[in-house]
Design an enzyme around this catalytic site. Structure first.
Site, short mmCIF file in Angstrom:
data_model
loop_
_atom_site.label_atom_id
_atom_site.label_comp_id
_atom_site.label_asym_id
_atom_site.label_seq_id
_atom_site.Cartn_x
_atom_site.Cartn_y
_atom_site.Cartn_z
CG HIS A 33 -79.11 -22.38 -60.68
ND1 HIS A 33 -79.28 -22.16 -59.33
CD2 HIS A 33 -77.77 -22.40 -60.89
CE1 HIS A 33 -78.09 -22.05 -58.75
NE2 HIS A 33 -77.16 -22.19 -59.67
CE LYS B 48 -78.41 -26.14 -59.35
NZ LYS B 48 -77.26 -27.01 -59.64
P1 NAD Z 1 -74.60 -31.53 -67.78
O1 NAD Z 1 -75.80 -32.42 -67.64
O2 NAD Z 1 -74.53 -30.55 -68.89
O3 NAD Z 1 -73.27 -32.44 -67.86
C1 NAD Z 1 -73.05 -33.58 -67.07
C2 NAD Z 1 -72.25 -34.55 -67.95
O4 NAD Z 1 -71.86 -35.65 -67.10
C3 NAD Z 1 -73.08 -35.14 -69.09
O5 NAD Z 1 -72.33 -35.08 -70.30
C4 NAD Z 1 -73.32 -36.58 -68.66
O6 NAD Z 1 -73.41 -37.49 -69.75
C5 NAD Z 1 -72.07 -36.84 -67.83
N1 NAD Z 1 -72.22 -37.94 -66.87
C6 NAD Z 1 -73.28 -38.27 -66.12
N2 NAD Z 1 -73.01 -39.36 -65.38
C7 NAD Z 1 -71.74 -39.72 -65.68
C8 NAD Z 1 -70.88 -40.75 -65.24
N3 NAD Z 1 -71.28 -41.67 -64.36
N4 NAD Z 1 -69.63 -40.82 -65.75
C9 NAD Z 1 -69.21 -39.91 -66.64
N5 NAD Z 1 -69.97 -38.91 -67.12
C10 NAD Z 1 -71.23 -38.80 -66.62
O7 NAD Z 1 -74.48 -30.80 -66.36
P2 NAD Z 1 -73.57 -29.53 -65.99
O8 NAD Z 1 -74.39 -28.28 -66.06
O9 NAD Z 1 -72.28 -29.60 -66.71
O10 NAD Z 1 -73.35 -29.81 -64.44
C11 NAD Z 1 -72.71 -30.99 -63.99
C12 NAD Z 1 -72.69 -30.97 -62.46
O11 NAD Z 1 -71.88 -29.88 -62.01
C13 NAD Z 1 -74.07 -30.78 -61.82
O12 NAD Z 1 -74.13 -31.55 -60.63
C14 NAD Z 1 -74.10 -29.29 -61.51
O13 NAD Z 1 -74.97 -28.96 -60.47
C15 NAD Z 1 -72.66 -29.08 -61.11
N6 NAD Z 1 -72.16 -27.70 -61.22
C16 NAD Z 1 -71.26 -27.33 -60.29
C17 NAD Z 1 -70.69 -26.07 -60.36
C18 NAD Z 1 -69.63 -25.71 -59.36
O14 NAD Z 1 -69.18 -24.55 -59.33
N7 NAD Z 1 -69.17 -26.65 -58.52
C19 NAD Z 1 -71.05 -25.17 -61.37
C20 NAD Z 1 -71.98 -25.59 -62.32
C21 NAD Z 1 -72.52 -26.88 -62.25
#
Ligand code: NAD
Length: 284
Positions: free
Chosen positions: A171, A175
């Site tokens: 990744h 991450k």
């Molecule tokens: P990122 O850091 O770009 O975005 C996360 C967002 O959530 C940020 O804008 C942050 O400010 C916000 N946030 C954090 N805590 C919060 C809260 N309590 N309330 C509201 N907003 C909050 O991360 P990302 O790459 O978008 O990934 C987010 C999550 O999704 C991670 O856990 C990642 O591993 C997961 N993910 C899952 C999949 C899937 O297919 N299920 C795919 C990609 C990423």
């Protein structure tokens, strides 16, 4: 199949990488509309997002949905464009997932969680929320990885225990969790197929010396802008079976999450997975 009525989405983690990818994918959907967006309060480090229009943040035309910080208000239809959501889609941070699930249960709004690295508190909150609303937690919302997990389960069932199981994930450099939630889900699928306890079989990442027999190993790459790559290797003396998936664009997770949310919003209360949504259980 999607129902005729368009589902209203509350997006949590709205201004993150996945939140914006979901916003762009939703703009192309006829079945789904984002009616509210929540991200955590501005931290003074990143560019501020509170009060900004989600469409504009995603590089689209304005959506009429301002990013807010109050999840309860958004669940009650007192934020965003003022409509009450049918389903929350959460791609935020594992520290707050349990609270988000409890809030959905209180508000009777279905919950799809794509956030990874969840702890026991989130699992407990999911179990309790599932008594009142439909809950789907998926470490990976792509159709391809959901299929891969089922293929891994079948391979682990078919191959004798002398085949070592090693899971590789690569990744991008930002991450947070390692191994990835998807890698762990693939490891659990392999353990289920082989009929062994995953947590007991799991090998530490920084192991030295010869491999423990029957162990499930994890290897991790974190570098550059890699979107997400997973490989499950079954290795015995003289041969290897390799099953894998490469994501080159996070749109696949966004589209999968939206399609699953469309389905989840009309299910009865309970726990669901991407496999339930795709109806893959009968495939193996
Ligand atoms: P990122 O850091 O770009 O975005 C996360 C967002 O959530 C940020 O804008 C942050 O400010 C916000 N946030 C954090 N805590 C919060 C809260 N309590 N309330 C509201 N907003 C909050 O991360 P990302 O790459 O978008 O990934 C987010 C999550 O999704 C991670 O856990 C990642 O591993 C997961 N993910 C899952 C999949 C899937 O297919 N299920 C795919 C990609 C990423």
């Amino acid at each position: 199949m999607a129902g005729p009525v368009s589902k209203k989405i509350l997006l949590v983690g709205a201004s993150g990488r996945m939140g914006l990818a979901i916003t762009r994918a939703a703009a192309e959907s006829r079945q789904l509309r984002i009616v509210a967006a929540v991200d955590r309060p501005d931290d003074g480090v990143r560019p501020p997002v509170q009060g900004r229009d989600l469409g504009t943040l995603a590089g689209l035309a304005p959506l009429g949905v301002a990013v807010g910080a109050d999840l309860d208000a958004a669940l009650a239809g007192a934020a965003g464009n003022g409509e009450t959501p049918d389903v929350m889609i959460d791609f935020s941070s594992p520290a707050s997932t349990a609270a988000h699930l409890a809030a959905c249960a209180r508000a009777h709004v279905a919950a799809l969680v794509g956030t990874t690295g969840l702890g026991a508190d989130a699992e407990a909150a999911a179990q309790s929320a599932a008594a009142r609303v439909p809950v789907l937690i998926a470490a990976n919302t792509s159709v391809g990885v959901t299929l891969l997990a089922e293929l891994v389960r079948a391979a682990a069932r078919a191959l004798p225990a002398e085949f070592d199981i090693e899971i590789l994930d690569a990744h991008h450099r930002a991450k947070v969790d390692a191994p990835s939630g998807t890698a762990l889900a693939l490891g659990r699928a392999a353990a289920e197929g082989r009929g062994i306890d995953h947590d007991a079989a799991r090998l530490p990442i920084d192991r030295n010396g010869p491999r423990r027999e029957g162990g499930i190993g994890y290897s991790v790459v974190r570098a550059g802008d890699i979107v997400g790559e997973h490989e499950v290797v079954f290795a015995a003396a003289g041969e290897r079976v390799v099953l894998g998936h490469i994501a080159t664009d996070r749109t696949i997770f966004a589209r999968g999450a939206l399609r699953a949310a469309d389905w989840l919003a009309i299910q009865s209360p309970g726990r669901y997975s991407m496999v339930d949504f795709l109806g893959l259980k009968t495939a193996v």
